[in-house]
Design a protein around this motif. Sequence first.
Motif, mmCIF file in Angstrom:
data_model
loop_
_atom_site.group_PDB
_atom_site.id
_atom_site.type_symbol
_atom_site.label_atom_id
_atom_site.label_comp_id
_atom_site.label_asym_id
_atom_site.label_seq_id
_atom_site.Cartn_x
_atom_site.Cartn_y
_atom_site.Cartn_z
ATOM 1 N N VAL A 677 0.940 -1.065 -0.205
ATOM 2 C CA VAL A 677 0.214 0.098 -0.057
ATOM 3 C C VAL A 677 0.865 1.117 0.004
ATOM 4 O O VAL A 677 1.654 1.513 1.039
ATOM 5 C CB VAL A 677 -0.752 -0.038 1.200
ATOM 6 C CG1 VAL A 677 -1.865 1.215 1.338
ATOM 7 C CG2 VAL A 677 -1.799 -1.097 1.334
ATOM 8 N N PRO A 678 0.872 2.009 -1.040
ATOM 9 C CA PRO A 678 1.602 3.213 -1.344
ATOM 10 C C PRO A 678 1.435 4.235 -0.480
ATOM 11 O O PRO A 678 0.069 4.516 -0.253
ATOM 12 C CB PRO A 678 2.095 3.323 -2.728
ATOM 13 C CG PRO A 678 0.666 3.071 -3.184
ATOM 14 C CD PRO A 678 0.110 1.774 -2.324
ATOM 15 N N SER A 679 2.460 5.182 -0.096
ATOM 16 C CA SER A 679 1.948 6.451 0.420
ATOM 17 C C SER A 679 1.862 7.220 -0.996
ATOM 18 O O SER A 679 2.186 7.054 -2.099
ATOM 19 C CB SER A 679 2.875 7.112 1.224
ATOM 20 O OG SER A 679 4.291 7.109 0.615
ATOM 21 N N LEU A 680 1.631 8.980 -0.744
ATOM 22 C CA LEU A 680 1.651 9.710 -1.801
ATOM 23 C C LEU A 680 3.073 10.014 -2.366
ATOM 24 O O LEU A 680 3.728 10.382 -1.340
ATOM 25 C CB LEU A 680 0.910 10.946 -1.481
ATOM 26 C CG LEU A 680 -0.663 11.029 -1.428
ATOM 27 C CD1 LEU A 680 -1.374 10.360 -0.176
ATOM 28 C CD2 LEU A 680 -1.074 12.576 -1.416
ATOM 29 N N HIS A 681 3.145 9.579 -3.554
ATOM 30 C CA HIS A 681 4.416 9.783 -4.162
ATOM 31 C C HIS A 681 4.652 11.249 -4.629
ATOM 32 O O HIS A 681 5.897 11.703 -4.441
ATOM 33 C CB HIS A 681 4.668 8.718 -5.113
ATOM 34 C CG HIS A 681 4.822 7.419 -4.746
ATOM 35 N ND1 HIS A 681 5.804 7.060 -3.885
ATOM 36 C CD2 HIS A 681 4.057 6.214 -5.322
ATOM 37 C CE1 HIS A 681 5.578 5.679 -3.759
ATOM 38 N NE2 HIS A 681 4.620 5.292 -4.502
#
Length: 762
Positions: A677-681
């Motif tokens: 689950v990515p953070s805001l890039h």
Amino acid sequence: MDAIPKATRDAEFIFSNYAAVHPRDWNIGEMEDVAIRVSGDRLRGHDYILNAKGFSLIEPGRIAFGEPQRVWMNNTSPGDTVVVESFNPIELGQKGYLGSVEVAIEFALKNKVTDAPYDQEALAKQFVKIYENQIFAPGQQVIMMFQNIPLRATVSTVELIDMSLEKPGEGGSPSDSNPRARGILTRQTEVTFIRAPASATKPMNLKGSAKRSANAIVRPDFKFETLGIGGLDDEFSVIFRRAFASRIFPPNLIEQLGIMHVKGILLYGPPGTGKTLIARQIGKMLQAREPKVINGPEVLNKYVGQSEENIRKMFADAEKEYKEKGDESELHVIIFDELDAVCKQRGSGAGGGTGVGDSVVNQLLSKLDGVDQLNNILLIGMTNRKDMIDDALLRPGRLEVQVEISLPDEKGRQQILKIHTSKMRENGRIADDVNLAELAAMTKNFSGAELNGLSKSAASFAFNRHTQAGSMAAVSKDVTNLVITREDFMSALSEVTPAFGVSDEELTKSIIYGIVHFSQAIEQIINSCMIYLDALRDQASKSPSFSLLFHGPDGSGKTSLAAHIAKASEFPFIKIISPESLVGYRDEMAKRDHIHKIFTDAVKSPLSILIIDDIEGLIEWNPVGPRMSNTILQTLRTLIRAIPPKGHRLLIMGTTSRRSILQQLDFASIFNKEIPVPSLHSLSELEYVLEDQRVFQDKSYLVEAMNMVAEATQGSNRVEVGIKSILEIAASAKTLKNEDQKVNWFADEMRTAMASLAGPQY
């Protein structure tokens, strides 16, 4: 009174139950018979009806009886004076015939016995052949010769019928032991034999039965629909097939099959699903003895040996009757509620260390399937905790039929609601807008007891409408118009919640800001998880469980995504296990048991989802040391790998911000799939979130805020902040009234977050 002369032929008098009289006294010929009534002071006011034959060796004015007749007539002796007169069978009245007769039989002589089995059907035919058209009453004795061995038969009970009816069985009275309940034996009379109680000779080996129909156990007017058990038709059918089907067939047929009747049933499942109701209704279904109802805690007693004695008392009546009647004895049903209270695993310390718990289990085992086996008992045990019951009780021959009484499905819930609202409908107290099918669809994971509570709650809302304003104790004048409406049921739904259901409050807390699709990856994660959910719903799928591990930086929205997916699934059971839910437990053992209970509850529903949130927090990971709870770790490892029971599907979603730690512990590998689950890039993703949340009222302020954040990236345009942190900052910024102040405050908070979260976090 005389004894039958020795010169008399036994077959004509002793073995055929005839008294001997002089022919001239009764105006009959030699060996002609007559019905007589015997009375007198010696007989203490009783009269006895029997048959006599003319025999010229008897002196005029005297009568001779055989030994069994004298025993029956108050042990009279030769030389006693009695009053004898002729008897007209018309005096017996309409019910003057024997519909059935039960006879206690034993060997007449100690030196003439055999181990060979006696077929009851052959005995019954011989009995009717010898004594047809004779009058019999309870207590009457005869000596009959069968296969060259004399047998003593004592009439135990009789059932009188009216032979003038079209169907002889109609009008029959209950079995009667009154000496005056006498009647004529006919070819249609059903004769059954039992072993004579307290016999002075060797017990007879009785086999088979003259007749037995389903009515011998099951009431003839029994119908499944009259039981008032909703949603449990399949379970009740299994119980009937396994426990009662063999008992409605003749014992000789069962003997030929070489099987024993089922002696024990275990009903297990969540509270309120109808276990006790089924057991109670089984008692109504039977026309035999009233079931004995035992509550588990009532068996235990503080005095030494008394608990075991209470178990023996449960089976005492069945043992006594089985010794007398063998396979012909009635079925004794024992309903044992809260079985787990006294039948815990032996050696577990149940009973306070005194060993009472183990002794009670041993006593119950010996009664169910010990050396002296009983074939006339049916023990129905009920429990919410099958796992606590000693394994020896669950093997075939004891509680061999184990039926899970699970939560009702939608069709079952509609049946239960129909039962609980039947009185309302009969009396016109329910509005037309109440749709039971709609209510059934809205009450997922409700047990039968909770559906009953829902009906009561709806009624209480209707009562509330008809109380006078300002006084809760006064009833309004229009109370005669009281009806329960759909609105009442909707209000009740907010008040009555299922114990085994969806944790709406926990799910709502986990998705407080909603789901923001700031990246295509978010949409892909949701779509991918919904495919796994659909695969679990598909009954053709071979995999009954699937596990997903969401991993990513702190605040990346892992828990929110898992909660969103769970809520969108509309599965009837959804629970969250988090460190917060374990705070109130004192030690590792209590926490382990709580986690195990949640997993156990999950597999009671056909479709379930468990969210194991913050795994490193659950196992109490501490980098200082490092330290952790190996007990919790191994519990989770075992339970996640466990396969649910047949017919149950489970999805497990775990979340972690320390994936590298789980890999070191070889824990991440137990999940079927890992989902990052990515953070805001990027800045563009941040701008999307700000627009979605409507933080700034004007586009120019948004641009200004984005420019200030872009400066903090030093030309990289990378944000790398979790969505949770950004949504919290955005929510706080929205409370500011001044837009310039809002821009500056938001930019400062974002620069701080970016600085603190710089670099890899997991």
